[in-house]
Design a protein around this motif. Sequence first.
Motif, PDB file in Angstrom:
ATOM      1  N   ALA A   1      27.728  39.243   7.904  1.00  0.00           N
ATOM      2  CA  ALA A   1      28.571  38.197   7.311  1.00  0.00           C
ATOM      3  C   ALA A   1      27.939  37.845   5.985  1.00  0.00           C
ATOM      4  O   ALA A   1      26.722  37.946   5.820  1.00  0.00           O
ATOM      5  N   LYS A   2      28.766  37.434   5.029  1.00  0.00           N
ATOM      6  CA  LYS A   2      28.172  37.055   3.743  1.00  0.00           C
ATOM      7  C   LYS A   2      27.339  35.792   3.938  1.00  0.00           C
ATOM      8  O   LYS A   2      26.184  35.738   3.559  1.00  0.00           O
ATOM      9  N   GLU A   3      27.939  34.789   4.572  1.00  0.00           N
ATOM     10  CA  GLU A   3      27.218  33.556   4.860  1.00  0.00           C
ATOM     11  C   GLU A   3      27.545  33.097   6.273  1.00  0.00           C
ATOM     12  O   GLU A   3      28.637  33.339   6.768  1.00  0.00           O
ATOM     13  N   ILE A   4      26.591  32.406   6.886  1.00  0.00           N
ATOM     14  CA  ILE A   4      26.828  31.847   8.218  1.00  0.00           C
ATOM     15  C   ILE A   4      26.412  30.386   8.183  1.00  0.00           C
ATOM     16  O   ILE A   4      25.321  30.063   7.689  1.00  0.00           O
ATOM     17  N   GLY A   5      27.273  29.501   8.675  1.00  0.00           N
ATOM     18  CA  GLY A   5      26.926  28.081   8.678  1.00  0.00           C
ATOM     19  C   GLY A   5      27.451  27.412   9.923  1.00  0.00           C
ATOM     20  O   GLY A   5      28.512  27.778  10.434  1.00  0.00           O
TER      21      GLY A   5
ATOM     22  N   THR B   1      22.020  23.363  11.817  1.00  0.00           N
ATOM     23  CA  THR B   1      21.137  22.306  12.287  1.00  0.00           C
ATOM     24  C   THR B   1      20.053  22.939  13.157  1.00  0.00           C
ATOM     25  O   THR B   1      18.874  22.669  12.985  1.00  0.00           O
ATOM     26  N   ILE B   2      20.481  23.800  14.089  1.00  0.00           N
ATOM     27  CA  ILE B   2      19.526  24.566  14.886  1.00  0.00           C
ATOM     28  C   ILE B   2      19.799  26.042  14.642  1.00  0.00           C
ATOM     29  O   ILE B   2      20.926  26.507  14.829  1.00  0.00           O
ATOM     30  N   VAL B   3      18.782  26.779  14.196  1.00  0.00           N
ATOM     31  CA  VAL B   3      18.964  28.207  13.923  1.00  0.00           C
ATOM     32  C   VAL B   3      17.899  28.986  14.673  1.00  0.00           C
ATOM     33  O   VAL B   3      16.716  28.692  14.550  1.00  0.00           O
TER      34      VAL B   3
ATOM     35  N   ALA C   1      17.989  38.335   6.221  1.00  0.00           N
ATOM     36  CA  ALA C   1      18.713  37.327   5.440  1.00  0.00           C
ATOM     37  C   ALA C   1      17.903  37.002   4.199  1.00  0.00           C
ATOM     38  O   ALA C   1      16.673  37.117   4.200  1.00  0.00           O
ATOM     39  N   LYS C   2      18.619  36.603   3.146  1.00  0.00           N
ATOM     40  CA  LYS C   2      17.898  36.185   1.945  1.00  0.00           C
ATOM     41  C   LYS C   2      17.360  34.772   2.148  1.00  0.00           C
ATOM     42  O   LYS C   2      16.192  34.514   1.921  1.00  0.00           O
ATOM     43  N   VAL C   3      18.233  33.867   2.574  1.00  0.00           N
ATOM     44  CA  VAL C   3      17.817  32.480   2.728  1.00  0.00           C
ATOM     45  C   VAL C   3      18.262  31.947   4.085  1.00  0.00           C
ATOM     46  O   VAL C   3      19.396  32.161   4.498  1.00  0.00           O
ATOM     47  N   VAL C   4      17.365  31.277   4.789  1.00  0.00           N
ATOM     48  CA  VAL C   4      17.715  30.590   6.036  1.00  0.00           C
ATOM     49  C   VAL C   4      17.318  29.132   5.867  1.00  0.00           C
ATOM     50  O   VAL C   4      16.178  28.824   5.513  1.00  0.00           O
ATOM     51  N   ARG C   5      18.279  28.217   6.085  1.00  0.00           N
ATOM     52  CA  ARG C   5      17.966  26.801   5.966  1.00  0.00           C
ATOM     53  C   ARG C   5      18.409  26.071   7.218  1.00  0.00           C
ATOM     54  O   ARG C   5      19.425  26.419   7.816  1.00  0.00           O
ATOM     55  N   GLY C   6      17.654  25.028   7.583  1.00  0.00           N
ATOM     56  CA  GLY C   6      18.081  24.269   8.749  1.00  0.00           C
ATOM     57  C   GLY C   6      17.094  23.192   9.103  1.00  0.00           C
ATOM     58  O   GLY C   6      16.070  23.015   8.443  1.00  0.00           O
ATOM     59  N   ASN C   7      17.416  22.439  10.160  1.00  0.00           N
ATOM     60  CA  ASN C   7      16.531  21.388  10.622  1.00  0.00           C
ATOM     61  C   ASN C   7      15.461  21.976  11.538  1.00  0.00           C
ATOM     62  O   ASN C   7      14.289  21.736  11.357  1.00  0.00           O
TER      63      ASN C   7
ATOM     64  N   TYR D   1      23.103  20.157   8.325  1.00  0.00           N
ATOM     65  CA  TYR D   1      23.934  21.294   7.920  1.00  0.00           C
ATOM     66  C   TYR D   1      25.168  21.390   8.810  1.00  0.00           C
ATOM     67  O   TYR D   1      26.272  21.636   8.345  1.00  0.00           O
ATOM     68  N   GLY D   2      24.949  21.180  10.107  1.00  0.00           N
ATOM     69  CA  GLY D   2      26.059  21.258  11.054  1.00  0.00           C
ATOM     70  C   GLY D   2      27.183  20.309  10.695  1.00  0.00           C
ATOM     71  O   GLY D   2      28.353  20.673  10.727  1.00  0.00           O
ATOM     72  N   GLN D   3      26.817  19.077  10.332  1.00  0.00           N
ATOM     73  CA  GLN D   3      27.859  18.100   9.966  1.00  0.00           C
ATOM     74  C   GLN D   3      28.625  18.546   8.727  1.00  0.00           C
ATOM     75  O   GLN D   3      29.843  18.476   8.672  1.00  0.00           O
TER      76      GLN D   3
END
Lengths: 262, 233
Positions: free
Chosen positions: A170-174, A214-216, A223-229, B19-21
């Motif tokens: 996928a290009k992006e996943i959110g 939020t949770i990954v 992946a190039k970038v992974v962001r999350g809590n 992010y989820g929100q």
Amino acid sequence: MNRLPDLSISGMGKTGGGKFANVEISGMGTILGDVDAERISISGKGTIEGNASVARKVEVSGMGTIRGSVTGGQVISSGTASIEGTVEAELVESSGNLKIGRDAKIHELSNAGRCRIEASLKAEKVSSYGLLSVGADAEAEEFYSQGSFSIGGLLNANKIDIEIHGYCQAKEIGGEEIWVRNGHSFSFLAKLISPFLSNGKEFDKLTADLIEGTIVSLEFTSAKVVRGNKITIGPDCVVQEVEYTDELEIDSRAVVHKQTKI
Amino acid sequence: MQEELLAKKELLRLTGISYGQLYRWKRQNLIPESWFIKQSSFTGQETFFPKEKILQRISTIMDLKDQHSLEELADLFSPESTTKHFASSDLTAMPELDQGIISRFQHVIKKESFIFKEVLFIYVLSKIIRQAGVSESDLEDMVLSIQNWLPKLKTISYRFIVCQRLSQTFSLLLQQDAPLYLDHKVTELHVYDLDELAKDLKLKLNKVLEGEGSHNHEFFVEKDSGLEKTAKL
């Protein structure tokens, strides 16, 4: 009360569209206009030149082509179905080959064969055990995949649960929760899918430019970038950059080039 | 004037949302697609937002999300919503709309604010006047016909057609796909596709409503009270 007539083509025939109760094409038939019916069933080779609107369902077990759009209850394909317009339905179930030419708005999509949507997909629930491909963005509340998929834009879902079999991209996943596990493909599936891979695509891997949630929790992912809590980077991941706010866990078999706590 | 942009991670830091929100609100159309601005940065591509608009929108969502469902909120933020009213002062600020027509509508419909459908017809008539010029009495007739049509319209999938027979003009409202066969002495002067015009108008209305921060706030407050009424029903 007038009951609507049935339409049945069982030899070779052409007819105009209209309003019917049941429409059945079991030979080689073409309907030249729009069809509005309770149920449409194509078990031979059938073509509808216009739009199809169904109260209950469209069933394709042979080879069906609908040049217009489909609206209504259920679309069930166990043969080869091609819908050139948009689809708006409660349920789409494909165990054969299904192609949708434009946007699809589906309450529940269940794919166990090959399903290709050329434009965007909006659904409540997507579950795929085969090959799913979406040309633009895919949105759902729940997205489950235990096969291969390719999404040209953003995969955006509340809960994303991916078991990698073959090639996933996928290009992006959110989303809120993103879970990716390795599914250990059987070799016959690898043989089945590898002809569709272009050069440089990796088998049994998930590839994405950007993953945010939020949770990954990832495995076997580039992946190039992974962001999350709260982020877990599991075995066989290659990630250029991780940004997290609360927790980060990195497996010893993963490669993370840069990590930042925000 | 260039608007100030805000990077996605800055936005999350400032507002404390996850992010989820953010992705959920995007899915529910609470944040318009056009506000997600992609720009290349040293890490590849990053998403930015128009700063003032997004902060305002997030604080509105945070304020209202406990009392209203996300569907209700989405309805609130979309211009076609029937619960949304556009003040005539907002409309006069739009160069695409003819002042004369706005006051005619105010006069006929006897309202100071309009719902989307009504604004759409103001837009159509403004186009007709600018492109063709219509006599006062014809215009009056059109406004009266539209007033009769409006309560009956559930969608806007119609064509608005102005015809001429001899020296008389008259207007028709026809469903989008319906074929039309006319008397041979009748010529179609103008055909307007309401669906298409609605798309244009939506973009223009969004710009107006998002134009000024202070104005915007007033608009949300007004909407808030409107929503409470529907929620209590």
